[in-house]
Write a protein that holds these residues in place. Sequence first.
Motif, PDB file in Angstrom:
ATOM      1  N   LEU A 608     -41.637   8.399 -77.408  1.00 12.54           N
ATOM      2  CA  LEU A 608     -40.711   7.709 -78.304  1.00 12.54           C
ATOM      3  C   LEU A 608     -40.957   6.205 -78.291  1.00 12.54           C
ATOM      4  O   LEU A 608     -40.987   5.552 -79.347  1.00 12.54           O
ATOM      5  CB  LEU A 608     -39.273   8.009 -77.890  1.00 12.54           C
ATOM      6  CG  LEU A 608     -38.174   7.544 -78.850  1.00 12.54           C
ATOM      7  CD1 LEU A 608     -38.289   8.261 -80.188  1.00 12.54           C
ATOM      8  CD2 LEU A 608     -36.798   7.792 -78.237  1.00 12.54           C
ATOM      9  N   ILE A 609     -41.154   5.631 -77.097  1.00 11.98           N
ATOM     10  CA  ILE A 609     -41.435   4.189 -76.990  1.00 11.98           C
ATOM     11  C   ILE A 609     -42.729   3.848 -77.733  1.00 11.98           C
ATOM     12  O   ILE A 609     -42.784   2.875 -78.502  1.00 11.98           O
ATOM     13  CB  ILE A 609     -41.537   3.766 -75.511  1.00 11.98           C
ATOM     14  CG1 ILE A 609     -40.168   3.863 -74.830  1.00 11.98           C
ATOM     15  CG2 ILE A 609     -42.074   2.339 -75.393  1.00 11.98           C
ATOM     16  CD1 ILE A 609     -40.218   3.644 -73.330  1.00 11.98           C
ATOM     17  N   THR A 610     -43.770   4.645 -77.518  1.00 13.70           N
ATOM     18  CA  THR A 610     -45.060   4.376 -78.158  1.00 13.70           C
ATOM     19  C   THR A 610     -44.967   4.497 -79.675  1.00 13.70           C
ATOM     20  O   THR A 610     -45.442   3.615 -80.413  1.00 13.70           O
ATOM     21  CB  THR A 610     -46.125   5.359 -77.635  1.00 13.70           C
ATOM     22  OG1 THR A 610     -46.201   5.270 -76.209  1.00 13.70           O
ATOM     23  CG2 THR A 610     -47.488   5.047 -78.235  1.00 13.70           C
ATOM     24  N   PHE A 611     -44.354   5.555 -80.145  1.00 10.00           N
ATOM     25  CA  PHE A 611     -44.290   5.814 -81.589  1.00 10.00           C
ATOM     26  C   PHE A 611     -43.433   4.768 -82.305  1.00 10.00           C
ATOM     27  O   PHE A 611     -43.844   4.220 -83.337  1.00 10.00           O
ATOM     28  CB  PHE A 611     -43.726   7.216 -81.831  1.00 10.00           C
ATOM     29  CG  PHE A 611     -43.752   7.638 -83.271  1.00 10.00           C
ATOM     30  CD1 PHE A 611     -44.896   8.169 -83.829  1.00 10.00           C
ATOM     31  CD2 PHE A 611     -42.624   7.499 -84.066  1.00 10.00           C
ATOM     32  CE1 PHE A 611     -44.928   8.549 -85.162  1.00 10.00           C
ATOM     33  CE2 PHE A 611     -42.643   7.881 -85.394  1.00 10.00           C
ATOM     34  CZ  PHE A 611     -43.796   8.411 -85.951  1.00 10.00           C
ATOM     35  N   VAL A 612     -42.249   4.475 -81.762  1.00  6.03           N
ATOM     36  CA  VAL A 612     -41.355   3.503 -82.393  1.00  6.03           C
ATOM     37  C   VAL A 612     -41.986   2.110 -82.380  1.00  6.03           C
ATOM     38  O   VAL A 612     -41.936   1.374 -83.384  1.00  6.03           O
ATOM     39  CB  VAL A 612     -39.989   3.493 -81.687  1.00  6.03           C
ATOM     40  CG1 VAL A 612     -39.152   2.292 -82.136  1.00  6.03           C
ATOM     41  CG2 VAL A 612     -39.229   4.785 -81.955  1.00  6.03           C
ATOM     42  N   SER A 613     -42.584   1.726 -81.264  1.00  6.84           N
ATOM     43  CA  SER A 613     -43.235   0.411 -81.182  1.00  6.84           C
ATOM     44  C   SER A 613     -44.383   0.301 -82.173  1.00  6.84           C
ATOM     45  O   SER A 613     -44.585  -0.750 -82.792  1.00  6.84           O
ATOM     46  CB  SER A 613     -43.746   0.163 -79.759  1.00  6.84           C
ATOM     47  OG  SER A 613     -42.692   0.210 -78.823  1.00  6.84           O
ATOM     48  N   ALA A 614     -45.130   1.392 -82.334  1.00  7.94           N
ATOM     49  CA  ALA A 614     -46.231   1.394 -83.299  1.00  7.94           C
ATOM     50  C   ALA A 614     -45.709   1.264 -84.722  1.00  7.94           C
ATOM     51  O   ALA A 614     -46.336   0.607 -85.572  1.00  7.94           O
ATOM     52  CB  ALA A 614     -47.062   2.666 -83.147  1.00  7.94           C
ATOM     53  N   GLU A 615     -44.559   1.876 -85.017  1.00 13.37           N
ATOM     54  CA  GLU A 615     -43.955   1.755 -86.338  1.00 13.37           C
ATOM     55  C   GLU A 615     -43.545   0.311 -86.627  1.00 13.37           C
ATOM     56  O   GLU A 615     -43.775  -0.216 -87.719  1.00 13.37           O
ATOM     57  CB  GLU A 615     -42.734   2.670 -86.444  1.00 13.37           C
ATOM     58  CG  GLU A 615     -43.054   4.091 -86.836  1.00 13.37           C
ATOM     59  CD  GLU A 615     -43.662   4.190 -88.222  1.00 13.37           C
ATOM     60  OE1 GLU A 615     -43.248   3.423 -89.117  1.00 13.37           O
ATOM     61  OE2 GLU A 615     -44.551   5.020 -88.419  1.00 13.37           O
ATOM     62  N   VAL A 616     -42.913  -0.328 -85.649  1.00 17.84           N
ATOM     63  CA  VAL A 616     -42.537  -1.738 -85.802  1.00 17.84           C
ATOM     64  C   VAL A 616     -43.788  -2.587 -85.983  1.00 17.84           C
ATOM     65  O   VAL A 616     -43.850  -3.472 -86.852  1.00 17.84           O
ATOM     66  CB  VAL A 616     -41.733  -2.224 -84.585  1.00 17.84           C
ATOM     67  CG1 VAL A 616     -41.441  -3.724 -84.687  1.00 17.84           C
ATOM     68  CG2 VAL A 616     -40.424  -1.453 -84.461  1.00 17.84           C
ATOM     69  N   LEU A 617     -44.791  -2.309 -85.176  1.00 17.02           N
ATOM     70  CA  LEU A 617     -46.042  -3.062 -85.226  1.00 17.02           C
ATOM     71  C   LEU A 617     -46.721  -2.942 -86.581  1.00 17.02           C
ATOM     72  O   LEU A 617     -47.267  -3.921 -87.098  1.00 17.02           O
ATOM     73  CB  LEU A 617     -46.970  -2.551 -84.121  1.00 17.02           C
ATOM     74  CG  LEU A 617     -48.343  -3.195 -83.986  1.00 17.02           C
ATOM     75  CD1 LEU A 617     -48.206  -4.690 -83.724  1.00 17.02           C
ATOM     76  CD2 LEU A 617     -49.129  -2.527 -82.864  1.00 17.02           C
ATOM     77  N   GLU A 618     -46.658  -1.771 -87.189  1.00 17.04           N
ATOM     78  CA  GLU A 618     -47.321  -1.562 -88.476  1.00 17.04           C
ATOM     79  C   GLU A 618     -46.752  -2.474 -89.556  1.00 17.04           C
ATOM     80  O   GLU A 618     -47.490  -3.050 -90.358  1.00 17.04           O
ATOM     81  CB  GLU A 618     -47.202  -0.100 -88.902  1.00 17.04           C
ATOM     82  CG  GLU A 618     -47.951   0.222 -90.187  1.00 17.04           C
ATOM     83  CD  GLU A 618     -47.951   1.700 -90.502  1.00 17.04           C
ATOM     84  OE1 GLU A 618     -48.557   2.070 -91.526  1.00 17.04           O
ATOM     85  OE2 GLU A 618     -47.358   2.478 -89.745  1.00 17.04           O
TER      86      GLU A 618
END
Length: 697
Positions: A608-618
């Motif tokens: 969840l941390i990885t996926f959500v952070s990647a979404e914000v990063l995108e």
Amino acid sequence: MVGYCKKLRELQIQEWKGYYINYKLMKKKVKRYVEQMEVGAQNRHNVLRDFSMLLDNQIEKIVLFLLEQQGVLAHRLSNIGQDHHTLFQQSNSINISELQEAYRDVGRDLLRLLNFVEMNAIGLRKILKKFDKRFGYKFTDYYVKTRANHPYSQLRQVFRHVGIGAVVGVLSHGLADLQDLQQSLGSYISIYDQPSYTHQDPILDSIKEAVARLSNSTNFLQFLGRHAFIMKEELPFPSEDHIVDERYHFMSLLLNLANTFLYMVNTYIIVPTADNYTLSLGAAASVCGVVIGMMAVAQVFSSVYFSAWSNRSYLRPLIFSSIVLVVGNTLYALAFDMNSIVVLLMGRLFCGLGSARAVNRRYISDCVPLKLRMQASAGFVSASALGMACGPALACLLQTNFRIYRFTMNQDTLPGWIMALAWLVYLLWLWICFKEPAHENQGNLVLYHADTEPVVQVAVGNERTQPLLMNSEEKELDEDGEEENDNTEETKKPVTSIVVAYKLLTPSVKVQLFVYFMLKYAMEIILAESSLITEYYFIWTTSNVSIFLACLGLTVLPVNIVVGNYISNMFEERQVLLTSEIMVCIGLLLSFHIMIPYSVTQYVGSALITFVSAEVLEGVNLSLLSKMMSSRLSRGTFNGGLLSTEAGTLARVIADGTITISGYFSESKLLNTTLLPALLICISSIIATCYSYNSLY
């Protein structure tokens, strides 16, 4: 033909002409520095010092004029305020109207001033980018580091419009107060108690938009729309927008969004069952990485030909895409009864060849009016997110096993049959309802409006004026050359090859593309290997995996609401970018299985941390890319959007290949061996971002 920038220069506010940034002078300075350094007549230190002094003088000129004009506006508001104060005892409706118009006059002049600041901010960004193009990171890194964070920074005053907020506050309060008095409400509600008052006058709405644009403030729709990498045309002419209005057709837009939704469903509906399918065909479970990745492999090529095809038509490539996807999904479903892993892979390959996301983006960019384009872009991303969540959720509902004639219907084959039927229905809907817009000039179609700078026309009476860069780039040939040429046909010419496109990338843009590669790689590792990891460690069923993936997909919109409305307005984009990269790194670190027993809490939490952070990063990554990319990469087949798509698709291909190769060695070590490359790539991207941090301005 009259040059594009020359036409704009004719519209600038003539009485302020001497206070605009002298872009032409500084561009010539950059050219001279290059020539002098080539013959050894200048060293880098002297160039940095000399150009910094020149830029300081330009900024000081802008800031002093800005402060002077703010003082003039403040004095006018003070005089209006005195009349306003005496009005309460007279209650004269005529005086109320006169005062309202006086406030609006100040508002119109404030808009002129805001646009003056905006144009100079554009000029500063352009000259910093041009200097970096010729000298690398050195100048922007040095200049921003020494100027932007200094307590007496004049650079910050240009980019942060110091003092404007106070003027807007007086205007808002005064107009709201007069409206309350005119309507005889008697309540005299303060704007601080009821903020909606600030939006009840059109001039205040225009000011708010200008302030938001200048300060890079965002809302949910804007932030979400950035994920589509479809930036609205910031420099339109009314006649051009009228042409787009004529080409707009709501049902055609809806069909494009439906295509986006169905394709994402098609991509992720097989993820929960891909490992079981490959096992049933006699292959290793880890071959699911190849099965999932075949779609991305084909998309590397389909993105190019669909991007080129959309120069001539939108309907024909969409029809072709739908037919190919019907065939691909049918092959995917038939592979079970044919007991052929080759047919399975061919089915997924065909599905990737039917990826028409380039056409979907192109239609929004070319055929949706400016006033609706950001909403349409957000709709594109929302459709993608919804499809990503619905794919696994739909797979969860297909837990059955029966036969129709000779065809097996089970959890492995039904995703193929369901999607083949869905694309067939879509094809009929497309054929009946899609309206092909006219392509008035293929060469002028714009795809990803990267590197376009904002210019807003300001209504003054019945005329429209537009502040512009003094002596702007009317003679600039392109991003690579310094040849003077007033004819801008060359600057509008689209890039003709991937090699030329790559040469237009500055070091900072390359870093951002690498960041995009990293986040797509990390996301693909988390998603594609989920069924393998959860079955090995937790003995999850297909339903459990489907629910988990669907929940991840459902986080996209809520996360973007929070980031778009709050976080992106509290911090600079580069700050959010670096923080998000670090959070992705933390998520990956927490995912490793080292010593202690691997728990569901650890896996779900880290994913969840990885996926959500990647979404914000995108979101912030694509926003920065759109500002830094060369204007030549906003057009044609080989555009900035295609480059970012290829970077992301290549990341998915490599990630899926990593899963398959790692699974062949040892399933017990699959998790760590796939996470290790992702972690190394993430750390590399953080280092690269830190190195180029001051150029992300």
